[in-house]
Write a protein that holds these residues in place. Structure first.
Motif, short mmCIF file in Angstrom:
data_model
loop_
_atom_site.label_atom_id
_atom_site.label_comp_id
_atom_site.label_asym_id
_atom_site.label_seq_id
_atom_site.Cartn_x
_atom_site.Cartn_y
_atom_site.Cartn_z
N VAL A 33 22.24 23.15 33.01
CA VAL A 33 23.07 24.00 33.86
C VAL A 33 22.61 25.45 33.69
O VAL A 33 21.90 25.78 32.74
CB VAL A 33 24.57 23.89 33.50
N ALA A 34 23.04 26.30 34.60
CA ALA A 34 22.72 27.72 34.49
C ALA A 34 23.90 28.55 34.97
O ALA A 34 24.62 28.15 35.89
CB ALA A 34 21.47 28.05 35.31
N TRP A 35 24.08 29.68 34.32
CA TRP A 35 25.12 30.63 34.69
C TRP A 35 24.43 31.95 35.02
O TRP A 35 23.55 32.40 34.28
CB TRP A 35 26.10 30.84 33.54
N THR A 36 24.84 32.58 36.09
CA THR A 36 24.26 33.85 36.50
C THR A 36 25.29 34.95 36.29
O THR A 36 26.41 34.87 36.82
CB THR A 36 23.82 33.82 37.98
N TYR A 37 24.90 35.96 35.55
CA TYR A 37 25.76 37.12 35.30
C TYR A 37 25.22 38.29 36.11
O TYR A 37 24.06 38.67 35.98
CB TYR A 37 25.77 37.47 33.80
N HIS A 38 26.07 38.85 36.96
CA HIS A 38 25.69 39.97 37.81
C HIS A 38 26.08 41.27 37.13
O HIS A 38 27.21 41.43 36.68
CB HIS A 38 26.39 39.86 39.17
N VAL A 39 25.12 42.17 37.05
CA VAL A 39 25.33 43.45 36.38
C VAL A 39 25.60 44.52 37.43
O VAL A 39 24.77 44.79 38.29
CB VAL A 39 24.09 43.85 35.55
N ASP A 40 26.77 45.12 37.37
CA ASP A 40 27.09 46.28 38.20
C ASP A 40 26.95 47.49 37.29
O ASP A 40 27.70 47.62 36.31
CB ASP A 40 28.52 46.16 38.72
N PRO A 41 25.98 48.38 37.56
CA PRO A 41 25.75 49.52 36.67
C PRO A 41 27.00 50.36 36.39
O PRO A 41 27.13 50.95 35.33
CB PRO A 41 24.70 50.35 37.40
N ASP A 42 27.94 50.37 37.33
CA ASP A 42 29.17 51.14 37.13
C ASP A 42 30.14 50.47 36.17
O ASP A 42 31.03 51.12 35.63
CB ASP A 42 29.86 51.39 38.47
N LEU A 43 30.01 49.14 35.98
CA LEU A 43 30.93 48.41 35.11
C LEU A 43 30.28 47.94 33.81
O LEU A 43 30.95 47.39 32.94
CB LEU A 43 31.49 47.19 35.85
N ASP A 44 28.96 48.09 33.71
CA ASP A 44 28.22 47.64 32.54
C ASP A 44 28.86 48.19 31.27
O ASP A 44 29.18 49.37 31.23
CB ASP A 44 26.77 48.13 32.68
N PRO A 45 29.20 47.39 30.27
CA PRO A 45 28.70 46.08 29.90
C PRO A 45 29.50 44.88 30.44
O PRO A 45 29.19 43.75 30.12
CB PRO A 45 28.78 46.11 28.38
N VAL A 46 30.52 45.10 31.24
CA VAL A 46 31.27 44.00 31.82
C VAL A 46 30.46 43.46 33.00
O VAL A 46 29.97 44.22 33.82
CB VAL A 46 32.68 44.45 32.29
N MET A 47 30.30 42.12 33.05
CA MET A 47 29.52 41.49 34.11
C MET A 47 30.38 40.45 34.81
O MET A 47 31.31 39.91 34.22
CB MET A 47 28.29 40.79 33.52
N THR A 48 30.06 40.18 36.06
CA THR A 48 30.73 39.09 36.75
C THR A 48 29.83 37.87 36.67
O THR A 48 28.60 37.98 36.66
CB THR A 48 31.04 39.45 38.22
N GLU A 49 30.46 36.71 36.62
CA GLU A 49 29.70 35.46 36.46
C GLU A 49 30.11 34.49 37.56
O GLU A 49 31.29 34.23 37.76
CB GLU A 49 29.98 34.86 35.08
#
Length: 186
Positions: A89-105
């Motif tokens: 399986v794979a999980w993709t974490y999206h990095v929003d520079p404004d929210l980094d280090p919090v990512m959406t998955e």
């Protein structure tokens, strides 16, 4: 000495004086380095509710690879040994520079934060906290670069999770079977 090193030093001293300080979140800039990219072995999961970790009870062991994806993403690909099957399986974490280090998955916009294993005195560890806001799930997963897990490491993880009072449910993978092969990485 850079500002971040100074903050890190202050945090280290504070952690000794107040051991229940929360762990340091790792920014995508840090995660995209060789120190964090590559192979990790899943050790266990913690939560505040048995239901949140129920699906992990079928997993005997798991190995994952953390790699940089396209368009400011971090990919965690895993091979889970579940019952008598190997599941990739794979999980993709999206990095929003404004929210980094919090990512959406994923598509459900779950929240993920990668945390420094030094919090549990394990420089070869990585902690991944995942919050699923729509259903209130919380999972805190522990990974180590080492294939073997010590009872002391598990004890430190459980102890630190106790700092949050409500995180008191655990499942530590038994690791009775061989690790599965990560597809496309070996």
């Amino acid at each position: 000495m850079t500002f971040l090193k100074l903050v890190g030093l202050i945090y280290t001293v504070a952690q000794v004086l107040m051991p229940c300080l929360p762990p340091v979140p790792l920014s995508s800039e840090v995660l995209f380095t060789d120190q964090y990219l590559g192979k990790w072995y899943y050790i266990g999961v913690a939560s505040w509710d048995d239901e949140d970790i129920e699906s992990y009870k079928a997993v005997d062991n798991s190995v994952v690879e953390l790699k940089k994806g396209e368009n400011n993403t971090l990919i965690m690909a895993g091979a889970l040994h579940q019952e008598d099957q190997c599941i990739n399986v794979a999980w993709t974490y999206h990095v929003d520079p404004d929210l980094d280090p919090v990512m959406t998955e994923g598509l459900a916009e779950n929240i993920g934060v990668f945390l420094d294993g030094k919090w549990i005195k394990c420089p070869t560890c990585l902690i991944v906290a995942k919050l699923h806001p729509s259903n209130g799930f919380l999972r805190v997963m522990l990974f180590d670069r080492n294939e073997k897990t010590s009872a002391d490491l598990v004890k430190k993880f459980k102890s630190k999770m106790g700092c949050f009072f409500v995180i008191d449910r655990f499942f530590i993978s038994p690791r009775t079977k061989d690790f599965c092969k990560l597809e496309g990485t070996e």
